[in-house]
Design a protein around this motif. Structure first.
Motif, PDB file in Angstrom:
ATOM      1  N   ILE A   1      43.723  55.171  54.205  1.00 30.13           N
ATOM      2  CA  ILE A   1      44.316  56.357  54.811  1.00 30.13           C
ATOM      3  C   ILE A   1      43.471  57.562  54.427  1.00 30.13           C
ATOM      4  O   ILE A   1      42.658  57.495  53.500  1.00 30.13           O
ATOM      5  CB  ILE A   1      45.784  56.567  54.363  1.00 30.13           C
ATOM      6  N   ASP A   2      43.683  58.673  55.142  1.00 30.51           N
ATOM      7  CA  ASP A   2      42.906  59.888  54.888  1.00 30.51           C
ATOM      8  C   ASP A   2      43.688  60.924  54.096  1.00 30.51           C
ATOM      9  O   ASP A   2      43.107  61.690  53.328  1.00 30.51           O
ATOM     10  CB  ASP A   2      42.447  60.506  56.210  1.00 30.51           C
ATOM     11  N   VAL A   3      44.994  60.993  54.313  1.00 32.21           N
ATOM     12  CA  VAL A   3      45.852  61.899  53.552  1.00 32.21           C
ATOM     13  C   VAL A   3      47.119  61.145  53.168  1.00 32.21           C
ATOM     14  O   VAL A   3      47.544  60.220  53.857  1.00 32.21           O
ATOM     15  CB  VAL A   3      46.214  63.185  54.334  1.00 32.21           C
ATOM     16  N   LEU A   4      47.719  61.563  52.065  1.00 28.76           N
ATOM     17  CA  LEU A   4      48.950  60.949  51.570  1.00 28.76           C
ATOM     18  C   LEU A   4      49.995  62.035  51.377  1.00 28.76           C
ATOM     19  O   LEU A   4      49.761  63.012  50.665  1.00 28.76           O
ATOM     20  CB  LEU A   4      48.698  60.234  50.240  1.00 28.76           C
ATOM     21  N   ILE A   5      51.147  61.868  52.002  1.00 26.89           N
ATOM     22  CA  ILE A   5      52.251  62.804  51.838  1.00 26.89           C
ATOM     23  C   ILE A   5      53.232  62.194  50.853  1.00 26.89           C
ATOM     24  O   ILE A   5      53.795  61.121  51.096  1.00 26.89           O
ATOM     25  CB  ILE A   5      52.930  63.094  53.184  1.00 26.89           C
ATOM     26  N   THR A   6      53.424  62.858  49.713  1.00 27.85           N
ATOM     27  CA  THR A   6      54.227  62.281  48.639  1.00 27.85           C
ATOM     28  C   THR A   6      54.924  63.373  47.828  1.00 27.85           C
ATOM     29  O   THR A   6      54.356  64.448  47.630  1.00 27.85           O
ATOM     30  CB  THR A   6      53.356  61.420  47.705  1.00 27.85           C
ATOM     31  N   PRO A   7      56.133  63.106  47.346  1.00 29.14           N
ATOM     32  CA  PRO A   7      56.785  64.032  46.423  1.00 29.14           C
ATOM     33  C   PRO A   7      56.483  63.701  44.960  1.00 29.14           C
ATOM     34  O   PRO A   7      56.895  64.436  44.062  1.00 29.14           O
ATOM     35  CB  PRO A   7      58.272  63.832  46.733  1.00 29.14           C
ATOM     36  N   ASP A   8      55.787  62.588  44.740  1.00 29.92           N
ATOM     37  CA  ASP A   8      55.534  62.117  43.378  1.00 29.92           C
ATOM     38  C   ASP A   8      54.062  61.767  43.207  1.00 29.92           C
ATOM     39  O   ASP A   8      53.682  60.587  43.217  1.00 29.92           O
ATOM     40  CB  ASP A   8      56.409  60.895  43.067  1.00 29.92           C
ATOM     41  N   PRO A   9      53.197  62.774  43.065  1.00 29.18           N
ATOM     42  CA  PRO A   9      51.759  62.503  42.981  1.00 29.18           C
ATOM     43  C   PRO A   9      51.372  61.781  41.692  1.00 29.18           C
ATOM     44  O   PRO A   9      51.864  62.109  40.617  1.00 29.18           O
ATOM     45  CB  PRO A   9      51.146  63.908  43.020  1.00 29.18           C
ATOM     46  N   LEU A  10      50.528  60.781  41.835  1.00 31.61           N
ATOM     47  CA  LEU A  10      49.933  60.085  40.700  1.00 31.61           C
ATOM     48  C   LEU A  10      48.473  60.522  40.648  1.00 31.61           C
ATOM     49  O   LEU A  10      47.702  60.215  41.551  1.00 31.61           O
ATOM     50  CB  LEU A  10      50.046  58.562  40.876  1.00 31.61           C
ATOM     51  N   HIS A  11      48.110  61.232  39.612  1.00 29.01           N
ATOM     52  CA  HIS A  11      46.819  61.931  39.603  1.00 29.01           C
ATOM     53  C   HIS A  11      45.653  60.989  39.324  1.00 29.01           C
ATOM     54  O   HIS A  11      45.741  60.073  38.516  1.00 29.01           O
ATOM     55  CB  HIS A  11      46.855  63.071  38.597  1.00 29.01           C
ATOM     56  N   LEU A  12      44.569  61.241  40.037  1.00 33.39           N
ATOM     57  CA  LEU A  12      43.327  60.494  39.925  1.00 33.39           C
ATOM     58  C   LEU A  12      42.195  61.488  40.119  1.00 33.39           C
ATOM     59  O   LEU A  12      42.305  62.412  40.944  1.00 33.39           O
ATOM     60  CB  LEU A  12      43.280  59.393  40.997  1.00 33.39           C
ATOM     61  N   ASP A  13      41.113  61.316  39.370  1.00 31.42           N
ATOM     62  CA  ASP A  13      40.025  62.295  39.413  1.00 31.42           C
ATOM     63  C   ASP A  13      39.479  62.525  40.816  1.00 31.42           C
ATOM     64  O   ASP A  13      39.075  63.637  41.164  1.00 31.42           O
ATOM     65  CB  ASP A  13      38.882  61.856  38.489  1.00 31.42           C
ATOM     66  N   ALA A  14      39.467  61.463  41.642  1.00 33.80           N
ATOM     67  CA  ALA A  14      38.861  61.582  42.967  1.00 33.80           C
ATOM     68  C   ALA A  14      39.800  62.165  44.011  1.00 33.80           C
ATOM     69  O   ALA A  14      39.402  62.396  45.153  1.00 33.80           O
ATOM     70  CB  ALA A  14      38.388  60.204  43.438  1.00 33.80           C
ATOM     71  N   ILE A  15      41.068  62.449  43.641  1.00 39.19           N
ATOM     72  CA  ILE A  15      42.076  62.877  44.600  1.00 39.19           C
ATOM     73  C   ILE A  15      42.556  64.297  44.285  1.00 39.19           C
ATOM     74  O   ILE A  15      42.791  64.640  43.130  1.00 39.19           O
ATOM     75  CB  ILE A  15      43.282  61.915  44.593  1.00 39.19           C
TER      76      ILE A  15
END
Length: 301
Positions: free
Chosen positions: A142-156
């Motif tokens: 996917i190109d974008v993710l819509i979320t209320p609970d982000p899981l952080h990653l350096d590339a995102i």
């Protein structure tokens, strides 16, 4: 040297488990598949799989190659898809992953102006619960993710676009309607209706009931927002949804809502996307439109 065919083969072996089925899925003969992998094993002097009966099990070296395949192959497929669309005179496709069931209606308010602004870009929306949103975004599914609970990653990168209150929704004759706000103990005799998501990802459990060591009498799951609200309006249970969604619902005249806790349960919706530059420009534009829609929603509250 490792090439793309090696990656496709090792992924097929992992998926199908036998050389026969792997070769069939790749439209190769078994001898061609075996020869390609034996050549790679000889080059690095390490086995990539071993036999257990009829099945092939990847070795540690094979698992390492599989990891590369899972990262690289989606990027190949993504780029090839873009190239094919360029050849057809189209700019591209925006693939949106959703990790927020009730936010689909909110998304529609962005998709319409986006399609108008980018007539040569198509939109594909996927429910991310079934395949893992962050993994799909990082892996170019996917190109974008819509979320209320982000899981952080350096590339995102995650951009906050919309804040809302999660409320308890019930039919307008419900006894809990007499309360100024809802406490966890108020729900011990209630039937809770929610989307089919594991409890750990439902805010009413993870942020409200579980910390208070409380639960509900029963828990039912339904896929669609409209049916959930109709069930609640009919007195079949209660649910937790964004306040704005309840107010926009066709069932709103039959429903009331109360805050979860004295301070309420506030949530923020994020749009996640890869940090690399958006060479085509439409991902950045989608994020900008999402931010503007969030501002408009705030102004109408």
């Amino acid at each position: 040297m490792i090439d793309r065919q090696h990656l496709r083969i090792v992924k097929a072996i992992q998926t199908h488990g036998t050389m026969t089925e792997a070769a069939k899925s790749l439209f190769l003969t078994q001898s061609a598949l075996s020869h390609a992998m034996k050549k790679l094993e000889h080059e690095f002097d390490v086995p990539l799989w071993q036999k257990e009966g009829r099945r092939l099990i990847l070795t540690q070296a094979g698992e390492s190659l599989l990891g590369l395949a899972q990262r690289i192959l989606p990027q190949f497929e993504h780029t090839e898809s873009q190239l094919r669309r360029f050849a057809q005179g189209k700019q591209g496709i925006l693939r949106i992953g959703m990790e927020c069931y009730p936010c689909f209606e909110w998304l529609l308010k962005i998709v319409a102006p986006f399609l108008k602004a980018f007539p040569d870009v198509d939109v594909d929306v996927r429910r991310a619960f079934s395949f893992g949103g962050l993994q799909a975004l990082h892996g170019y599914d996917i190109d974008v993710l819509i979320t209320p609970d982000p899981l952080h990653l350096d590339a995102i990168t995650y951009t906050p676009v919309f804040s809302y209150e999660q409320v308890l929704v019930m039919h307008n004759d419900h006894e809990l309607g007499d309360k100024a706000f809802i406490t966890p103990r108020d729900l011990v005799k209630e039937t809770l209706i929610s989307y089919p998501v594991e409890r750990s990802r439902l805010d009413i459990f993870s942020q409200f009931l579980t910390p208070a060591n409380a639960s509900v009498k029963s828990h039912k799951t339904i896929e669609t927002t409209e049916i959930i609200l109709q069930m609640v309006a009919a007195g079949r249970g209660v649910t937790a949804l964004p306040k704005w969604l309840v107010e926009e619902s066709k069932e709103c005249e039959s429903l009331i809502y109360r805050s979860l806790g004295e301070k309420g349960l506030e949530k923020t919706l994020y749009v996640g996307h890869r940090k690399q530059s958006d060479t085509l420009g439409f991902i950045d534009s989608f994020v900008a439109m999402a931010i503007e829609q969030g501002k408009q929603a705030k102004r109408t509250e």
